[in-house]
Design a protein around this motif. Structure first.
Motif, short mmCIF file in Angstrom:
data_model
loop_
_atom_site.label_atom_id
_atom_site.label_comp_id
_atom_site.label_asym_id
_atom_site.label_seq_id
_atom_site.Cartn_x
_atom_site.Cartn_y
_atom_site.Cartn_z
N SER A 45 -19.21 -103.05 112.14
CA SER A 45 -19.70 -103.08 113.52
C SER A 45 -20.44 -101.78 113.81
CB SER A 45 -18.55 -103.17 114.52
OG SER A 45 -17.52 -103.95 114.03
N GLY A 46 -21.55 -101.89 114.52
CA GLY A 46 -22.29 -100.69 114.88
C GLY A 46 -23.27 -100.23 113.81
N ALA A 47 -23.39 -101.00 112.72
CA ALA A 47 -24.30 -100.58 111.64
C ALA A 47 -25.76 -100.86 111.99
CB ALA A 47 -23.93 -101.29 110.34
N GLY A 48 -25.99 -101.68 113.00
CA GLY A 48 -27.37 -101.97 113.41
C GLY A 48 -27.84 -103.35 112.99
N LYS A 49 -26.93 -104.20 112.53
CA LYS A 49 -27.31 -105.52 112.05
C LYS A 49 -27.94 -106.35 113.17
CE LYS A 49 -23.05 -106.79 110.85
NZ LYS A 49 -22.21 -105.67 111.28
N THR A 50 -27.28 -106.36 114.32
CA THR A 50 -27.77 -107.18 115.42
C THR A 50 -29.06 -106.61 115.99
OG1 THR A 50 -25.58 -108.00 115.90
CG2 THR A 50 -27.17 -108.13 117.68
N THR A 51 -29.18 -105.28 116.03
CA THR A 51 -30.42 -104.67 116.49
C THR A 51 -31.57 -105.09 115.58
OG1 THR A 51 -29.22 -102.76 117.34
CG2 THR A 51 -31.58 -102.49 117.05
N LEU A 52 -31.32 -105.10 114.29
CA LEU A 52 -32.35 -105.55 113.35
C LEU A 52 -32.77 -106.98 113.66
CD1 LEU A 52 -33.98 -105.05 110.71
CD2 LEU A 52 -32.04 -105.96 109.45
N ALA A 53 -31.79 -107.85 113.89
CA ALA A 53 -32.10 -109.24 114.22
C ALA A 53 -32.94 -109.32 115.49
CB ALA A 53 -30.81 -110.04 114.38
N LYS A 54 -32.56 -108.55 116.49
CA LYS A 54 -33.28 -108.59 117.77
C LYS A 54 -34.72 -108.12 117.63
CE LYS A 54 -29.63 -107.93 121.18
NZ LYS A 54 -28.98 -106.87 121.97
N VAL A 55 -34.91 -107.07 116.83
CA VAL A 55 -36.26 -106.55 116.62
C VAL A 55 -37.10 -107.59 115.87
CG1 VAL A 55 -37.60 -104.81 115.37
CG2 VAL A 55 -35.66 -104.11 116.76
N LEU A 56 -36.51 -108.21 114.85
CA LEU A 56 -37.24 -109.20 114.06
C LEU A 56 -37.56 -110.44 114.89
CD1 LEU A 56 -35.33 -108.94 110.67
CD2 LEU A 56 -37.63 -108.09 111.16
N LEU A 57 -36.69 -110.76 115.85
CA LEU A 57 -36.90 -111.93 116.71
C LEU A 57 -37.88 -111.65 117.83
CD1 LEU A 57 -33.26 -113.21 117.14
CD2 LEU A 57 -35.17 -114.63 116.43
N GLY A 58 -38.25 -110.39 117.98
CA GLY A 58 -39.14 -110.04 119.07
C GLY A 58 -38.47 -109.95 120.42
N ILE A 59 -37.14 -109.90 120.46
CA ILE A 59 -36.41 -109.77 121.71
C ILE A 59 -36.52 -108.31 122.19
CG2 ILE A 59 -34.14 -109.91 122.81
CD1 ILE A 59 -33.41 -112.08 120.79
N THR A 60 -36.52 -107.40 121.22
CA THR A 60 -36.63 -105.98 121.51
C THR A 60 -37.82 -105.45 120.71
OG1 THR A 60 -34.23 -105.94 121.46
CG2 THR A 60 -35.32 -103.82 121.48
N THR A 61 -38.62 -104.57 121.32
CA THR A 61 -39.70 -103.98 120.52
C THR A 61 -39.18 -102.74 119.82
OG1 THR A 61 -40.40 -103.02 122.60
CG2 THR A 61 -41.82 -104.73 121.67
N PRO A 62 -39.57 -102.53 118.57
CA PRO A 62 -39.10 -101.35 117.84
C PRO A 62 -39.76 -100.08 118.37
CG PRO A 62 -40.68 -102.58 116.52
CD PRO A 62 -40.43 -103.39 117.74
N THR A 63 -39.07 -98.95 118.24
CA THR A 63 -39.65 -97.68 118.65
C THR A 63 -40.77 -97.29 117.68
OG1 THR A 63 -37.40 -97.09 119.31
CG2 THR A 63 -39.03 -95.33 119.34
N LYS A 64 -40.52 -97.56 116.42
CA LYS A 64 -41.53 -97.32 115.38
C LYS A 64 -41.48 -98.49 114.41
CE LYS A 64 -41.10 -92.44 114.84
NZ LYS A 64 -40.28 -91.62 113.98
N GLY A 65 -42.54 -98.68 113.66
CA GLY A 65 -42.55 -99.70 112.62
C GLY A 65 -43.24 -100.97 113.05
#
Lengths: 298, 330
Positions: A45-65
């Protein structure tokens, strides 16, 4: 051909007074998924797995990349015509469905959003595929079991006939037998519908069953990536070894920008590990690792 | 006759919920014994009635229930006790660690004070003494640093830490029986490992409580249990020594359940868990069972085999022989 690519993805959340505190959730993660392929991501938990999913889904925009989907740059959001090619299965099916709606209405919602006709036939086809009884569709989420709920969510994400599926620990709350059932269902649908998927899990056995390859995340970074069998047989990163063999090493630390995220708990740490985080580099056939034990500083 | 060392004995316990005019039998004639110092793991799918058994023991069941049978603790039937006598037992003699720490911890009170509450309530400790004891309990559970964690509020803690705080609350009153309900829900493997460590510490304490571990996480149960009881659709269908259970369980359901684990074959059990409001007649597993036969239309008796118990007709003729008739790879 690659269906999905994430290039040097970094996401920093801000919190506190006028966003003064920065919390890096994803640090320089690069991954890709081949058409027809499957990739599992594991981590605590907290490793960033869900954040990665959200960024890839376009739910959240990445700060960089950058995020490339089907050859197009979708970093700043996914246009509607591409949107319908991506399905998402969340961890908690109960939070994905409107509690006031009958399951039928939730399942056809995406058809309505994407203005697709032929609803009845489509629903019939899909609920047969996910083995959901027709009378269950007339019930509301609180009136059905966890397994039925997850099947309904899978049906609603598949009804638009996506080419990519992102699954965020879809079975972690289910019983053993139901879990086995749902995992096998997702795998066989992948074959029939020629899908590709990204599968997030914190169970190593589930990850290797579901993915051709496994990526290991720790404190926002991707620290090892290898074909599933290879990773289980020959884990190289000290953290991966611990995670796979379920040894106890104390709780995880919060993400930080400098140094190797495993430094505090690593039995093999060296002075360099604290100063600069190692980069993910290729070691063998398809095996990538971020650790100074296997490659030098530069 | 009481078995030696039995601390809690459940006899013919049936629990029904009244929903509107309908009566739903959630537990059907449950018999179970908990021995001193042992960890008894109650496993089964969600909706099988595991948690209801837990809350029935401490009598926290809602008012629309009817309950019959006996729960014998220290020679007394807990079901006969009035509210005040029951309150004296709850927390002090029999403690319950609920699932879902997010709703069970008070968000406005420091962890240390929540752990010490039972000592102030039941044992007349001052707040300061209770606080110091709370820190010692956290230390015993392997929490590091215990004094810092005691000062935290629930929102400052991780899921695993909150679960350990609940455990600390559970053992603060030095109970003889500890009921732990689904402690691993939503925890990642590393958090589970840390929680396991704490539970093992409790098990190895001097005068450790008997633990009833209610879980659907069989891999977690395997690491802790001395005995495993399997619940299916409101009935106990097997009670077996843990080592035997995880190598060659007796009931066909148990065999199939183990086979469904990700670390084993990941093969689902055919069919669905029956709706508890409409259980099948006869053996409740018969519609999904590969060994089902004519006889299974009648409710199976509980057979004994090497001190283990199984509710299945397959064992009818081998009550006391040395081995079962079903082989694992049939």
């Amino acid at each position: 051909m690659k269906i999905l690519e994430g290039i040097s993805l970094t996401k920093v959340y801000r919190s506190g007074w006028i966003g003064g505190r920065k919390i890096p959730a994803l640090i320089d993660v690069t991954i890709s998924l081949e058409k027809g392929g499957s990739l599992s991501i594991i981590g605590e938990s907290g490793a960033g797995k869900t954040t990665l999913a959200k960024v890839l889904l376009g739910i959240t925009t990445p700060t960089k990349g950058r995020v490339i989907f089907n050859g197009k740059d979708v970093t700043r959001g996914i246009p509607r015509n591409l949107r319908r090619l991506i399905g998402y299965i969340p961890q908690h099916p109960e939070s994905a469905l409107d509690p006031r709606w009958k399951l039928y209405d939730s399942i056809i919602e995406s058809l309505r959003i994407h203005r697709i006709e032929k609803r009845r036939e489509q629903v019939k086809k899909i609920i047969e595929r996910v083995s959901l009884d027709e009378d269950v569709l007339q019930r509301r989420p609180h009136e059905v079991s966890g397994g039925e709920l997850q099947r309904a969510v899978i049906a609603s994400s598949l009804i638009i006939e996506p080419i990519l599926l992102i699954c965020d620990e879809p079975t972690s709350m289910l019983d053993a037998s139901t879990q086995a059932d749902i995992l096998r269902l997702i795998r066989s649908i992948k074959e029939d519908m020629n899908l590709s998927y990204l599968f997030i899990s914190h169970n190593v056995d589930v990850a290797s069953f579901m993915g051709d390859r496994i990526g290991v995340m720790l404190a926002g970074r991707l620290i090892e990536l290898a074909p599933s069998r290879e990773l289980l047989r020959n884990p190289l990163h000290p953290y991966t070894e611990v995670f796979i063999n379920r040894k106890s090493v104390g709780a995880g630390e919060s993400t930080k920008l400098r140094g190797c995220p495993f430094y505090d708990r690593c039995p093999h740490r060296m002075p360099i590990c604290k100063k600069k985080a190692p980069k993910l580099e290729k070691l063998g056939e398809g095996h990538y690792i971020a650790c100074y034990r296997y490659h030098s500083e530069d | 006759m009481h078995a030696i060392g039995t601390i809690l004995r459940i006899k013919g316990l049936s629990v029904s919920f009244l929903v509107g005019r309908k009566r739903i039998d959630v537990l059907d004639n449950v018999n179970l014994e908990l021995r001193k110092g042992e960890v008894l793991s109650l496993v089964g799918e969600s909706g099988s009635g595991k948690s209801v058994l837990g809350i029935s023991i401490i009598r926290l069941i809602p008012s629309n229930t009817s309950i019959s049978g006996e729960i014998i603790y220290k020679g007394k039937n807990l079901l006969d006790l009035d509210k005040d006598s029951m309150r004296k037992i709850r927390g002090r003699e029999i403690a319950w660690v609920p699932q879902n720490p997010d709703t069970m911890l008070n968000p406005t009170i420091r962890i240390g004070d929540q752990i010490g509450e039972v000592l102030v309530e039941h044992y007349g400790f001052t707040r300061k003494e209770a606080w110091e004891t709370a820190i010692r309990i956290l230390e015993d559970l392997g929490v590091n640093p215990p004094d810092e964690r005691a000062k935290n509020y629930p929102h400052q803690l991780s899921g695993g830490m909150k679960q350990r705080a609940l455990l600390a609350m559970g053992i603060a009153g030095k109970p003889n029986v500890l009921i732990v309900d689904e402690p691993t829900k939503g925890l990642d493997p590393i958090m589970k490992e840390i929680l396991l460590e704490s539970l093992k510490r409790i098990k190895n304490m001097k005068d450790s409580p008997a633990i009833l571990l209610i879980t659907h996480d069989l891999e977690f149960a395997e690491k802790l249990a001395d005995t495993v009881a399997v619940m299916y659709c409101g009935q106990i269908i097997e009670v077996t020594k843990a080592r035997r259970f995880f190598n060659s369980p007796l009931h066909p359901y148990s065999k199939l359940l183990l086979r469904a684990l990700p670390s084993r074959e990941l093969i689902p059990i055919p069919g669905k868990h029956p709706n508890i409001a409409k259980p099948p007649s006869g053996c409740r597993f018969r519609e999904r069972c590969p060994y089902s036969k004519e006889k299974c239309m009648n409710e199976p008796l509980m057979f004994t085999l090497d001190g283990n118990k199984v509710k299945c007709w397959l064992y009818e003729h081998i009550r006391n022989s040395s081995d079962g008739i079903i082989k694992d790879n049939e």
